[in-house]
Design an enzyme around this catalytic site. Structure first.
Site, PDB file in Angstrom:
ATOM      1  N   VAL A  16       0.841  -1.210   0.000  1.00 43.70           N
ATOM      2  CA  VAL A  16       0.000   0.000   0.000  1.00 43.70           C
ATOM      3  C   VAL A  16       0.870   1.253   0.000  1.00 43.70           C
ATOM      4  O   VAL A  16       0.605   2.207  -0.739  1.00 43.70           O
ATOM      5  CB  VAL A  16      -0.984  -0.012   1.201  1.00 43.70           C
ATOM      6  CG1 VAL A  16      -1.723   1.318   1.311  1.00 43.70           C
ATOM      7  CG2 VAL A  16      -1.985  -1.154   1.047  1.00 43.70           C
ATOM      8  N   LYS A 195     -15.684  -0.688   6.946  1.00 43.61           N
ATOM      9  CA  LYS A 195     -14.596  -1.484   6.354  1.00 43.61           C
ATOM     10  C   LYS A 195     -14.199  -2.603   7.319  1.00 43.61           C
ATOM     11  O   LYS A 195     -13.887  -3.721   6.906  1.00 43.61           O
ATOM     12  CB  LYS A 195     -13.400  -0.570   6.037  1.00 43.61           C
ATOM     13  CG  LYS A 195     -12.171  -1.274   5.459  1.00 43.61           C
ATOM     14  CD  LYS A 195     -12.432  -1.800   4.077  1.00 43.61           C
ATOM     15  CE  LYS A 195     -11.350  -2.634   3.405  1.00 43.61           C
ATOM     16  NZ  LYS A 195     -10.019  -2.685   3.872  1.00 43.61           N
ATOM     17  N   SER A 265      -5.945 -10.908   2.840  1.00 40.37           N
ATOM     18  CA  SER A 265      -4.628 -10.613   3.422  1.00 40.37           C
ATOM     19  C   SER A 265      -4.358 -11.518   4.625  1.00 40.37           C
ATOM     20  O   SER A 265      -3.217 -11.929   4.853  1.00 40.37           O
ATOM     21  CB  SER A 265      -4.545  -9.144   3.818  1.00 40.37           C
ATOM     22  OG  SER A 265      -5.620  -8.801   4.655  1.00 40.37           O
ATOM     23  N   GLU A 277      -3.493  -9.369  11.373  1.00 46.26           N
ATOM     24  CA  GLU A 277      -4.082  -8.151  11.950  1.00 46.26           C
ATOM     25  C   GLU A 277      -5.339  -8.487  12.771  1.00 46.26           C
ATOM     26  O   GLU A 277      -6.179  -7.623  12.981  1.00 46.26           O
ATOM     27  CB  GLU A 277      -4.411  -7.167  10.826  1.00 46.26           C
ATOM     28  CG  GLU A 277      -3.169  -6.685  10.105  1.00 46.26           C
ATOM     29  CD  GLU A 277      -3.470  -5.805   8.903  1.00 46.26           C
ATOM     30  OE1 GLU A 277      -3.093  -4.632   8.915  1.00 46.26           O
ATOM     31  OE2 GLU A 277      -4.095  -6.306   7.940  1.00 46.26           O
TER      32      GLU A 277
END
Ligand code: PAF
Length: 318
Positions: A16, A195, A265, A277
């Site tokens: 990113v 999100k 991911s 995460e």
């Protein structure tokens, strides 16, 4: 080492970070990487290659080679930075930015751009009067090798103010011009929760079941996805954020369809035995639930299963 006119710095040269760097550079905006884990003794410029697929083209990607300055994490180099865009993983944010704070000017604005939620709560009290903006991006990007990225999707990027001094209009316009499909929102926290819902529903299930995002459209996953979203909507409401449950579920299934062939991911992190995460995705829902004296059973279950996969050396993925 730093070129005098670099005012925007990117911290985190992952996929990113490199994509945002490419987009700013392509728009003619001087930008550099902060060289925390880059060997600044050997390199003064960082070269990377971006394969960018323009939205209107379906098959051919444009190849661009970039060299951008590496900014040494020292006072004389960092004091001129006006905007720092933090693109490291959510669990790295505090460790990455805290050592730089005494070298950044009091005018330097910080923008966090990562999956998941949480670091903003810990960071805001540490940054004094500096402004803090938060963002979320659904642009798809894959890293082929260390300095080669390929854009795989053109999703929405949303950015908004969180605390301290608002981002100067000039930088706000630069970001909106440079990043395709990027909008400035008045209330960023509800966007981050939305999100979060997508990641909380898709990421752990794809990692646990070793499957593509598209597999989650099968009916056997409906119940767990619904429970994850029910808990999230309830906890967010306790945090003062009202979310539309029907809209959220539609959004999750839309992403499942649009990214059907992708491995999430978290699936990739588990497959490559990297830290995930999970603490900032389903873990954030559990953490906020706890603050309100609640428990979030299905999200806790997701955390437990992912932690087990993180610690088991061979997870048998891919
Ligand atoms: O984390 C990811 O993989 C992505 O955010 C998403 C939207 C789940 C698609 O794979």
């Amino acid at each position: 080492m730093i070129s005098a006119n670099v005012e925007i710095a990117i911290l985190g040269a992952g996929a990113v970070g490199q994509l945002i760097c490419h987009q700013l550079h392509a728009a003619g905006i001087p930008v550099g990487f902060i060289g925390k884990n880059i060997d600044t003794r050997r390199e003064q410029q960082l070269s990377f290659t971006a394969f960018i697929q323009p939205e209107q083209m379906t098959s051919k990607a444009l190849e661009s080679h970039y060299s951008v300055p590496i900014i040494e994490p020292k006072l004389e180099a960092l004091s001129g930075i006006k905007l720092i865009i933090v693109c490291v993983k959510a669990y790295q944010v505090l460790d990455a930015i805290t050592p730089l704070l005494d070298k950044l000017s009091s005018q330097c604005h910080i923008l966090l751009l990562h999956n998941g939620m949480g670091p903003h709560l810990a960071l805001a009290p540490l940054i004094g009067t500096r402004g803090l903006s938060l963002g979320t991006t659904s642009q798809g990007v894959l890293r082929h090798n260390r300095w080669q990225i390929k854009q795989t999707g053109h999703g929405l990027t949303q950015i908004g103010h969180f605390s301290g001094q608002p981002l100067d209009d000039r930088y706000r316009h630069l970001l909106l011009e440079a990043i395709p499909n990027c909008e400035w929102v008045d209330a960023i926290i509800p966007c981050l929760w939305q999100k979060l819902a997508v990641n909380a529903a898709i990421n752990p299930l794809t990692a646990i079941h070793k499957c593509t995002n598209g597999t989650l459209a099968q009916p056997q996953f409906n119940h767990t996805i619904a429970a994850i979203l029910d808990e999230l909507v309830y906890v967010a409401a306790q945090d003062g954020i009202q979310l539309d449950r029907v809209f959220l579920q539609d959004r999750v299934y839309r992403v499942i369809t649009l990214t059907a062939g992708n491995f999430s991911s978290m699936h990739q992190d588990v497959a490559h035995q990297r830290q995930t995460e999970i603490d900032q995705i389903n873990g954030y829902i559990c953490e906020r639930a706890k603050v309100h004296g609640l428990s979030a059973t299905t999200n806790t279950e997701m955390c437990t299963k992912i932690k087990q996969l993180e610690t088991s050396k061979s997870s048998g993925h891919i």
